[in-house]
Enzyme design. Structure first.
Site, short mmCIF file in Angstrom:
data_model
loop_
_atom_site.label_atom_id
_atom_site.label_comp_id
_atom_site.label_asym_id
_atom_site.label_seq_id
_atom_site.Cartn_x
_atom_site.Cartn_y
_atom_site.Cartn_z
N ASN A 140 88.08 25.40 25.25
CA ASN A 140 86.72 25.07 24.86
C ASN A 140 86.10 23.64 25.44
O ASN A 140 86.73 22.75 25.87
CB ASN A 140 86.85 24.76 23.15
CG ASN A 140 87.90 23.71 22.87
OD1 ASN A 140 88.98 23.44 23.55
ND2 ASN A 140 87.73 23.34 22.01
N GLU A 172 82.94 21.15 24.60
CA GLU A 172 82.17 20.93 23.49
C GLU A 172 80.92 20.16 24.47
O GLU A 172 81.02 19.72 25.42
CB GLU A 172 82.78 20.27 22.59
CG GLU A 172 83.96 21.03 22.02
CD GLU A 172 84.45 20.16 20.81
OE1 GLU A 172 84.40 18.84 20.59
OE2 GLU A 172 85.21 20.97 19.93
N CYS A 228 83.61 28.20 23.35
CA CYS A 228 85.27 28.41 23.07
C CYS A 228 86.01 28.82 24.34
O CYS A 228 85.38 29.19 25.31
CB CYS A 228 85.07 29.47 21.83
SG CYS A 228 84.43 29.25 20.22
N GLU A 262 87.82 31.33 24.53
CA GLU A 262 87.97 32.68 24.82
C GLU A 262 86.89 33.09 25.44
O GLU A 262 87.01 33.91 26.60
CB GLU A 262 87.95 33.61 23.54
CG GLU A 262 89.03 33.39 22.46
CD GLU A 262 89.11 32.27 21.53
OE1 GLU A 262 88.28 31.27 21.80
OE2 GLU A 262 89.22 32.38 20.63
N CYS A 289 86.93 32.88 16.60
CA CYS A 289 85.75 32.85 15.75
C CYS A 289 85.01 34.24 15.91
O CYS A 289 85.36 34.88 16.68
CB CYS A 289 84.73 31.72 16.02
SG CYS A 289 83.73 31.83 17.42
N CYS A 315 83.31 35.14 19.09
CA CYS A 315 84.50 35.53 20.21
C CYS A 315 84.96 36.84 19.96
O CYS A 315 85.45 37.57 20.60
CB CYS A 315 85.60 34.37 20.12
SG CYS A 315 84.88 33.14 21.12
N1 THU Z 1 87.38 27.20 19.18
C1 THU Z 1 87.84 28.03 20.07
O1 THU Z 1 87.76 27.42 21.45
N2 THU Z 1 88.06 29.21 19.82
C2 THU Z 1 88.43 29.47 18.62
O2 THU Z 1 88.96 30.53 18.54
C3 THU Z 1 88.28 28.70 17.36
C4 THU Z 1 87.35 27.70 17.86
C5 THU Z 1 86.74 25.75 19.46
C6 THU Z 1 85.56 25.44 19.31
C7 THU Z 1 85.13 24.07 19.04
O3 THU Z 1 85.06 23.42 20.36
C8 THU Z 1 86.53 23.60 18.45
O4 THU Z 1 87.25 24.73 18.45
C9 THU Z 1 86.28 23.40 16.72
O5 THU Z 1 85.71 24.57 16.13
#
Ligand code: THU
Length: 133
Positions: free
Chosen positions: A41, A43, A52, A54, A85, A88
């Site tokens: 991820n 941000e 994310c 994925e 999520c 994803c």
């Molecule tokens: N996140 C992912 O990278 N993948 C997931 O399957 C769930 C959430 C990340 C997004 C964000 O940077 C952090 O987790 C908190 O939501």
């Protein structure tokens, strides 16, 4: 960690840029072409601009010239395996058949495996855009 993709996901998770959530996620997928692609991820201070793990792994797969997901593992430091999520799930469905395994792991050693179809029943597909008039 039974799934060989999980340690790779754990390794790339270390590179995640998650200063806002402090929740690092790693993903490792094997393409049908047989190569492994990684994502974490990333941000952003403008929160919705984050991506994310994925999505990162899928982008790496497509950029490499590979086309489809054969298997994927996702890992985070969580008390229970972290499911992808909603967004994803749709992204996975674009590049994976319904029976493709999604292994969700924790850094503590828990894991759970489901399929893409389990995660996104009743998915929106190209067939829904077929005009009827
Ligand atoms: N996140 C992912 O990278 N993948 C997931 O399957 C769930 C959430 C990340 C997004 C964000 O940077 C952090 O987790 C908190 O939501």
């Amino acid at each position: 960690m039974a799934d060989p993709l999980l340690p790779l996901a754990a390794q790339v998770r270390e590179n995640a840029h998650a200063p806002y959530s402090n929740f690092k996620v790693g993903a490792a997928l094997r393409s049908v072409e047989g190569r492994v692609h990684l994502g974490c991820n990333v941000e952003n201070v403008a929160y919705p601009e984050g991506t994310c793990a994925e999505a990162g792994a899928i982008a790496a797969m497509i950029a490499s010239g590979d086309t489809r997901i054969a298997e994927i593992a996702v890992i985070a430091d969580s008390p229970s395996p972290v499911p992808p999520c909603g967004g994803c799930r749709q992204k996975l469905a674009e590049f994976a058949d319904g029976d493709v395994k999604v292994t969700m792991g924790t850094t503590g050693g828990l894991s759970k495996t489901v399929t893409v179809a389990d995660l996104l029943p009743g998915q929106f597909t190209a067939g829904h855009m077929t005009a009827t008039t």
